[in-house]
Design a protein around this motif. Structure first.
Motif, PDB file in Angstrom:
ATOM      1  N   THR A  41      42.295  32.112  46.920  1.00  0.00           N
ATOM      2  CA  THR A  41      42.315  33.318  46.084  1.00  0.00           C
ATOM      3  C   THR A  41      43.139  34.424  46.738  1.00  0.00           C
ATOM      4  O   THR A  41      43.465  34.350  47.929  1.00  0.00           O
ATOM      5  CB  THR A  41      40.881  33.837  45.832  1.00  0.00           C
ATOM      6  OG1 THR A  41      40.315  34.293  47.059  1.00  0.00           O
ATOM      7  CG2 THR A  41      40.000  32.770  45.206  1.00  0.00           C
ATOM      8  N   THR A  42      43.416  35.459  45.983  1.00  0.00           N
ATOM      9  CA  THR A  42      44.181  36.595  46.504  1.00  0.00           C
ATOM     10  C   THR A  42      43.351  37.456  47.447  1.00  0.00           C
ATOM     11  O   THR A  42      43.884  38.050  48.382  1.00  0.00           O
ATOM     12  CB  THR A  42      44.688  37.461  45.326  1.00  0.00           C
ATOM     13  OG1 THR A  42      45.384  36.608  44.413  1.00  0.00           O
ATOM     14  CG2 THR A  42      45.627  38.547  45.794  1.00  0.00           C
ATOM     15  N   SER A 146      42.958  36.506  32.186  1.00  0.00           N
ATOM     16  CA  SER A 146      44.165  37.320  32.425  1.00  0.00           C
ATOM     17  C   SER A 146      44.116  38.611  31.612  1.00  0.00           C
ATOM     18  O   SER A 146      44.475  39.684  32.113  1.00  0.00           O
ATOM     19  CB  SER A 146      45.429  36.530  32.045  1.00  0.00           C
ATOM     20  OG  SER A 146      45.589  35.430  32.895  1.00  0.00           O
ATOM     21  N   LEU A 149      41.738  41.057  33.196  1.00  0.00           N
ATOM     22  CA  LEU A 149      42.386  41.683  34.359  1.00  0.00           C
ATOM     23  C   LEU A 149      43.341  42.796  33.904  1.00  0.00           C
ATOM     24  O   LEU A 149      43.383  43.872  34.512  1.00  0.00           O
ATOM     25  CB  LEU A 149      43.137  40.611  35.156  1.00  0.00           C
ATOM     26  CG  LEU A 149      43.597  40.938  36.556  1.00  0.00           C
ATOM     27  CD1 LEU A 149      42.467  41.470  37.413  1.00  0.00           C
ATOM     28  CD2 LEU A 149      44.194  39.697  37.200  1.00  0.00           C
ATOM     29  N   GLN A 181      39.503  42.802  41.641  1.00  0.00           N
ATOM     30  CA  GLN A 181      39.608  41.804  42.713  1.00  0.00           C
ATOM     31  C   GLN A 181      38.760  40.573  42.419  1.00  0.00           C
ATOM     32  O   GLN A 181      39.233  39.445  42.565  1.00  0.00           O
ATOM     33  CB  GLN A 181      39.218  42.425  44.053  1.00  0.00           C
ATOM     34  CG  GLN A 181      40.249  43.401  44.574  1.00  0.00           C
ATOM     35  CD  GLN A 181      39.811  44.116  45.838  1.00  0.00           C
ATOM     36  OE1 GLN A 181      38.648  44.093  46.227  1.00  0.00           O
ATOM     37  NE2 GLN A 181      40.755  44.776  46.496  1.00  0.00           N
ATOM     38  N   THR A 183      37.776  39.587  39.511  1.00  0.00           N
ATOM     39  CA  THR A 183      38.343  38.935  38.329  1.00  0.00           C
ATOM     40  C   THR A 183      39.587  38.136  38.701  1.00  0.00           C
ATOM     41  O   THR A 183      39.774  37.012  38.230  1.00  0.00           O
ATOM     42  CB  THR A 183      38.665  39.973  37.230  1.00  0.00           C
ATOM     43  OG1 THR A 183      37.465  40.685  36.894  1.00  0.00           O
ATOM     44  CG2 THR A 183      39.208  39.311  35.976  1.00  0.00           C
ATOM     45  N   SER A 184      40.408  38.698  39.559  1.00  0.00           N
ATOM     46  CA  SER A 184      41.582  37.973  40.045  1.00  0.00           C
ATOM     47  C   SER A 184      41.158  36.703  40.771  1.00  0.00           C
ATOM     48  O   SER A 184      41.746  35.627  40.579  1.00  0.00           O
ATOM     49  CB  SER A 184      42.390  38.878  40.987  1.00  0.00           C
ATOM     50  OG  SER A 184      43.417  38.152  41.622  1.00  0.00           O
ATOM     51  N   ASN A 185      40.119  36.816  41.584  1.00  0.00           N
ATOM     52  CA  ASN A 185      39.600  35.638  42.287  1.00  0.00           C
ATOM     53  C   ASN A 185      39.054  34.606  41.303  1.00  0.00           C
ATOM     54  O   ASN A 185      39.263  33.398  41.471  1.00  0.00           O
ATOM     55  CB  ASN A 185      38.511  36.047  43.276  1.00  0.00           C
ATOM     56  CG  ASN A 185      39.073  36.758  44.489  1.00  0.00           C
ATOM     57  OD1 ASN A 185      40.265  36.704  44.762  1.00  0.00           O
ATOM     58  ND2 ASN A 185      38.210  37.447  45.219  1.00  0.00           N
TER      59      ASN A 185
END
Length: 197
Positions: A41-42, A146, A149, A181, A183-185
């Motif tokens: 993940t980011t 997406s 996000l 963060q 949600t990105s993960n």
């Protein structure tokens, strides 16, 4: 019908959260699975922190990992929406602050809706699916996560510029950045699950 679906989703999320929190300490194997999944993940540190308490419920299932990550995102987005809503009731807000807060509440509400749709769609993949059906459902999940996000980032865009600098902007930014963060993960973990099919 919509209320029934929302109730089913809420029960599912509460089950995941309740199961994870009521279980005993996770085994090193399940904890390592969470850490290794989060490395893709980011924001790996945020991922491990937000998901390691659910390791026993996740076991070593990429599907359950993605589902749990989405559920955590819903929880965080809902909490952020509640926080921002309360800020909107403060007295003495500037007109631009009030508008930015109102828009942010709407964006966070949209984010919760899209994440909820994603959980419902991902739950449909619990059993064995044909590859074509799997890809269609996962495409829906990825699109909605997406979009969620984007909603979260749009909330922050409303506070751009020096005119809105201050405690309110800083507080909202802190909450919404954390939601973005996780949600990105969650999106990264959904992508990881899709790649394993």
């Amino acid at each position: 019908m919509a209320k029934a679906c929302l109730l089913l989703l809420l029960v599912s999320v509460l089950y995941i959260v309740g199961t994870a929190k009521s279980t005993a300490t996770a085994s090193p194997k399940t904890t390592n699975f969470v850490k290794s999944s989060c490395s893709a993940t980011t924001y790996p540190a945020v991922c491990v922190k937000s998901l390691s308490t659910y390791a026993t419920a996740i076991q070593q299932s990429p599907h359950q990992m993605a589902l749990t990550a989405l559920s955590v995102s819903i929880d965080k987005a809902g909490a952020a929406k509640t926080f921002v809503t309360k800020l909107g009731k403060l007295k003495g807000l500037k007109s631009r602050e009030y508008k930015a807060i109102k828009d942010c509440v709407d964006e966070m509400g949209d984010s919760v809706d899209r994440l909820s749709q994603s959980v419902q769609e991902l739950q449909r993949l619990g059993g064995k699916s044909k590859r074509q059906d799997f890809l269609w459902h996962m495409s829906n999940v990825q699109t909605w996560v997406s979009a969620a996000l984007t909603d979260e980032n749009t909330c922050l865009d409303g506070f751009a510029g020096k005119a809105l600098n201050g405690k309110i902007k800083a507080s909202i930014r802190q909450w919404v950045v954390n939601v973005a963060q996780v949600t990105s993960n969650a999106l990264a973990l959904c992508n990881r699950f899709a790649a394993k099919y």
